[in-house]
Design an enzyme around this catalytic site. Structure first.
Site, mmCIF file in Angstrom:
data_model
loop_
_atom_site.group_PDB
_atom_site.id
_atom_site.type_symbol
_atom_site.label_atom_id
_atom_site.label_comp_id
_atom_site.label_asym_id
_atom_site.label_seq_id
_atom_site.Cartn_x
_atom_site.Cartn_y
_atom_site.Cartn_z
ATOM 1 N N HIS A 192 0.795 -1.223 0.000
ATOM 2 C CA HIS A 192 0.000 0.000 0.000
ATOM 3 C C HIS A 192 0.841 1.294 0.000
ATOM 4 C CE1 HIS A 192 -3.878 1.814 0.767
ATOM 5 N NE2 HIS A 192 -3.188 2.720 1.429
ATOM 6 N N ARG A 298 -9.091 1.307 -11.067
ATOM 7 C CA ARG A 298 -9.354 0.349 -9.984
ATOM 8 C C ARG A 298 -10.674 0.729 -9.316
ATOM 9 N NH1 ARG A 298 -3.259 0.667 -9.106
ATOM 10 N NH2 ARG A 298 -2.527 -1.491 -9.066
ATOM 11 N N ARG A 334 -11.733 -1.547 -14.825
ATOM 12 C CA ARG A 334 -11.668 -2.909 -14.297
ATOM 13 C C ARG A 334 -12.863 -3.135 -13.383
ATOM 14 N NH1 ARG A 334 -6.694 -4.815 -10.636
ATOM 15 N NH2 ARG A 334 -7.570 -3.421 -9.062
ATOM 16 N N GLU A 423 -3.326 -12.457 -14.281
ATOM 17 C CA GLU A 423 -2.684 -12.308 -12.970
ATOM 18 C C GLU A 423 -2.433 -13.662 -12.325
ATOM 19 O OE1 GLU A 423 -4.184 -8.546 -10.974
ATOM 20 O OE2 GLU A 423 -6.053 -9.530 -11.491
ATOM 21 N N ASN A 446 1.734 -7.388 -10.437
ATOM 22 C CA ASN A 446 1.820 -7.464 -8.971
ATOM 23 C C ASN A 446 1.294 -8.821 -8.505
ATOM 24 O OD1 ASN A 446 2.428 -4.772 -9.284
ATOM 25 N ND2 ASN A 446 0.398 -4.055 -8.709
ATOM 26 N N ASP A 447 0.121 -9.188 -9.029
ATOM 27 C CA ASP A 447 -0.453 -10.471 -8.632
ATOM 28 C C ASP A 447 0.176 -11.632 -9.388
ATOM 29 O OD1 ASP A 447 -2.311 -10.152 -6.523
ATOM 30 O OD2 ASP A 447 -3.551 -8.967 -7.874
ATOM 31 N N ARG A 457 2.597 -10.464 -1.831
ATOM 32 C CA ARG A 457 3.050 -9.166 -2.352
ATOM 33 C C ARG A 457 3.155 -8.095 -1.276
ATOM 34 N NH1 ARG A 457 -1.970 -7.101 -6.077
ATOM 35 N NH2 ARG A 457 -1.278 -5.005 -5.630
ATOM 36 N N CYS A 494 -0.181 -3.501 -16.625
ATOM 37 C CA CYS A 494 -0.623 -2.428 -15.726
ATOM 38 C C CYS A 494 -0.170 -2.634 -14.280
ATOM 39 C CB CYS A 494 -2.134 -2.252 -15.791
ATOM 40 S SG CYS A 494 -3.045 -3.693 -15.221
HETATM 41 C C1 PEP Z 1 -1.725 -6.225 -10.433
HETATM 42 O O1 PEP Z 1 -2.033 -7.193 -9.735
HETATM 43 O O2 PEP Z 1 -0.609 -6.091 -11.011
HETATM 44 C C2 PEP Z 1 -2.693 -5.130 -10.645
HETATM 45 C C3 PEP Z 1 -2.462 -4.159 -11.502
HETATM 46 O O3 PEP Z 1 -3.820 -5.137 -9.876
HETATM 47 P P1 PEP Z 1 -3.832 -4.724 -8.301
HETATM 48 O O4 PEP Z 1 -2.481 -4.171 -7.950
HETATM 49 O O5 PEP Z 1 -4.932 -3.729 -8.162
HETATM 50 O O6 PEP Z 1 -4.143 -6.046 -7.661
HETATM 51 MG MG MG Z 2 -4.097 -7.530 -9.215
#
Ligand code: PEP
Ligand code: MG
Length: 559
Positions: A192, A298, A334, A423, A446-447, A457, A494
């Site tokens: 965060h 988001r 999304r 993801e 990220n995921d 993460r 993204c």
């Molecule tokens: C990700 O997972 O890379 C992503 C862009 O979505 P979030 O960070 O909102 O899970």
């Molecule tokens: Mg994600």
């Protein structure tokens, strides 16, 4: 600083940049003294407690009025709790029983928290907000500094913020014009604090051992280059300070010269889009960063503080606000990515031992299908009333069947461009079947990193596995891009990896048609893309794919 303490602290790079300034520490919560004073005059003691609660409520209301979105909601709710008659009645009972005001507040808040936790659901989630209220009131009663963000004597002072980690409420009220950089002892580079820092364009080092030893007021240099350096220099010499300031001015001048659409040196287009989590700061998209559109909206962020599901009308109004600001531009919305690290009170998921592996993202549609139906209805209606090129995509798709079901449902609402996020490793492995049924895909690195490496993460301890330069991740990414390239369909990235200027030419070489990132990251990515031709990007991509470690991959991207 003692002789044994290192002069240069190294942590994890969370947001790039360079800053020089005095360290200011988050103020810790007050501790009640070991001995409680005897109370002679209960009426006076109650008056003291009431006055402190009133003052805390007033200051929370004033801050809420200046905040927006999620932060404003949390602060207003805290202020309401401070004025709550039943809380005040509990304080009175404790004072009547002979307790001093700070102790009475502690007891009353503890009782309220217990009741909220027992009620479960939304109320249980709000119980921790009361903690902050108790801390503020007790600090006032004890006459010690307010916990939370530092309040330097000179209110105009700009500073480097040092913290254990930042709570969402802290980051949401961060004075971004005062904070030169953020250094935290804990937290991961895609957690965060990191996302907020990047969104605000503030350099940030997370998981930084030794950060706790830096004293309030000490001058530090913070230097972060994602994938390269993440350091805090303590007690820099005059020469070091001057050199850092010069470097900062040079960097700012180089980036200021970059504007316009994203492309390689020979004009191959790579769209540069913005990641957005609110409909309030739309100027960030079209301002200095010069984003071409939105690559990730988001939507769950709009509703984080909501107890009940937003109505179709409310949602339509929010989406229309964003779309109306971007006529003729691409906007990828999304659908709700609720669950795991983004719990929404109105999405009831029951008890899950591993929420990151549970019902989240698109999976919530199987337990509360109306949510997705309402959201698609609202998006389609906002799209019909505005002139943006609306695209819609679902998060956390795991199989081609899920992708096909989402595409069919979104198309039945009249939405012309429907995609999915990649993801989950299984979705990357079956990208050919998925690519056949969708109009586009966007990779959430990220995921995808979290699930590929089985590494949370949010945890700094496993951040080396979440490094976007890990060959295992890069191979999956390249595979997805290639499947879409063969079908001549758009492919975007993204996740936070899109903001890495060293990686951008490699991604162009893989065949990505757009990159979506925090708006503040766009100028550096644009400048990096412009330095190489598409052919050079492809050569780099090939060399990077042959690397067997993140360090080798980075080295290959530089040669
Ligand atoms: C990700 O997972 O890379 C992503 C862009 O979505 P979030 O960070 O909102 O899970
Ligand atoms: Mg994600």
């Amino acid at each position: 600083m003692t002789a044994t303490e290192p002069r240069v602290l190294t942590g994890l790079a969370a947001s790039p940049g360079l800053a020089v300034g005095p360290a200011r520490r988050m103020v810790p919560p007050p501790e009640l003294p070991a001995t409680e004073p005897a109370v002679d005059d209960a009426a006076a003691e109650l008056e003291r407690a009431t006055k402190a609660l009133d003052e805390v409520a007033e200051s929370l209301e004033a801050t809420a009025a200046q905040a927006s979105g999620e932060a404003a909601g949390v602060l207003a709710a805290q202020a309401m709790m401070a004025r709550d008659p039943s809380l005040r009645a509990s304080v009175q009972r404790a004072v009547d029983a002979g307790r001093a005001a700070p102790w009475a507040v502690r007891i009353a808040v503890g009782q309220a928290q217990e009741m909220m936790r027992a009620a479960g659901g939304y109320l249980a989630e709000r119980a921790s907000d009361l903690e902050d209220l108790a801390n503020r009131t007790i600090a006032k009663l004890l006459g010690v500094a307010m916990p939370g963000l530092p309040q330097p004597e000179d209110p105009d002072e700009a500073y480097v913020l040092f913290a254990g980690d930042l709570a969402p409420a802290d980051t949401a009220t961060l004075p971004v014009d005062k904070v030169l950089a953020i250094v935290t002892e804990r937290g991961g580079p895609t957690g965060h604090s990191a996302i907020i820092a990047r969104a605000a364009g503030i350099p940030a080092v997370v998981s930084c051992p030794g950060a706790a030893d830096v004293a309030d007021g000490e001058t530090v240099i913070v230097r972060v280059q994602v994938g390269e350096t993440a350091e805090v220099v303590r007690h820099p010499s005059e020469d070091e300070v001057q050199a850092a300031e010069q470097q900062r001015a040079d960097l700012a001048a180089r980036l200021a010269g970059s504007s316009g659409p994203g492309s390689t040196a020979d004009g191959h287009r790579v769209q540069l889009l913005a990641n957005v989590g609110s409909v309030d700061n739309l100027e960030a998209i079209s301002g200095d960063s010069d984003a071409e559109g939105v690559g990730l909206f988001r939507t769950e962020v709009l509703f984080l503080d909501r107890a009940a599901a937003p109505t179709v009308d409310e949602q339509r109004d929010a989406y229309r606000k964003l779309l109306a600001a971007l006529p003729g531009r691409d906007v990828v919305i999304r659908t709700l990515d609720a669950g795991s690290d983004k719990p929404l009170a109105f999405v009831q998921l029951g008890d899950e031992p591993n929420p990151a592996l549970g019902v989240r993202g698109y999976r919530t549609a199987s337990v509360q299908p109306q949510l997705l139906t309402d959201q698609l209805t609202a998006i389609a209606s906002a799209a019909a009333e505005t002139a943006a090129n609306v695209r819609v995509m679902a998060p956390m798709i795991s199989t081609p069947e899920e992708a096909a079901a989402f595409v069919e449902q979104a198309r039945s609402h009249g939405l012309p461009s429907v995609g999915v996020m990649i993801e989950v490793p299984a979705a990357a492995l079956r990208i050919d079947e998925i690519a056949d049924v969708v109009d586009f895909v966007s990779i959430g690195t990220n995921d995808l990193a979290q699930y590929t490496f089985a590494a949370d993460r949010q945890l700094g301890d496993v951040a080396h596995l979440l490094d976007p330069w890990q060959p295992g991740l890069l191979q999956l990414i390249a595979r997805v891009a290639e499947a879409l390239r063969r079908r001549d369909k758009p492919v975007s990235l993204c996740g936070e990896a899109a903001a890495d200027p060293l990686l951008a030419p490699v991604l162009a070489g893989f065949g990505f048609t757009s990159l979506s990132m925090a708006p503040t990251a766009i100028p550096a990515v644009r400048a990096a893309l412009r330095e190489l031709t598409l052919e050079q990007c492809r050569e780099r991509a090939e060399r990077v794919l042959a690397a067997s470690s993140p360090a080798e991959a980075r080295a290959a991207a530089k040669s």
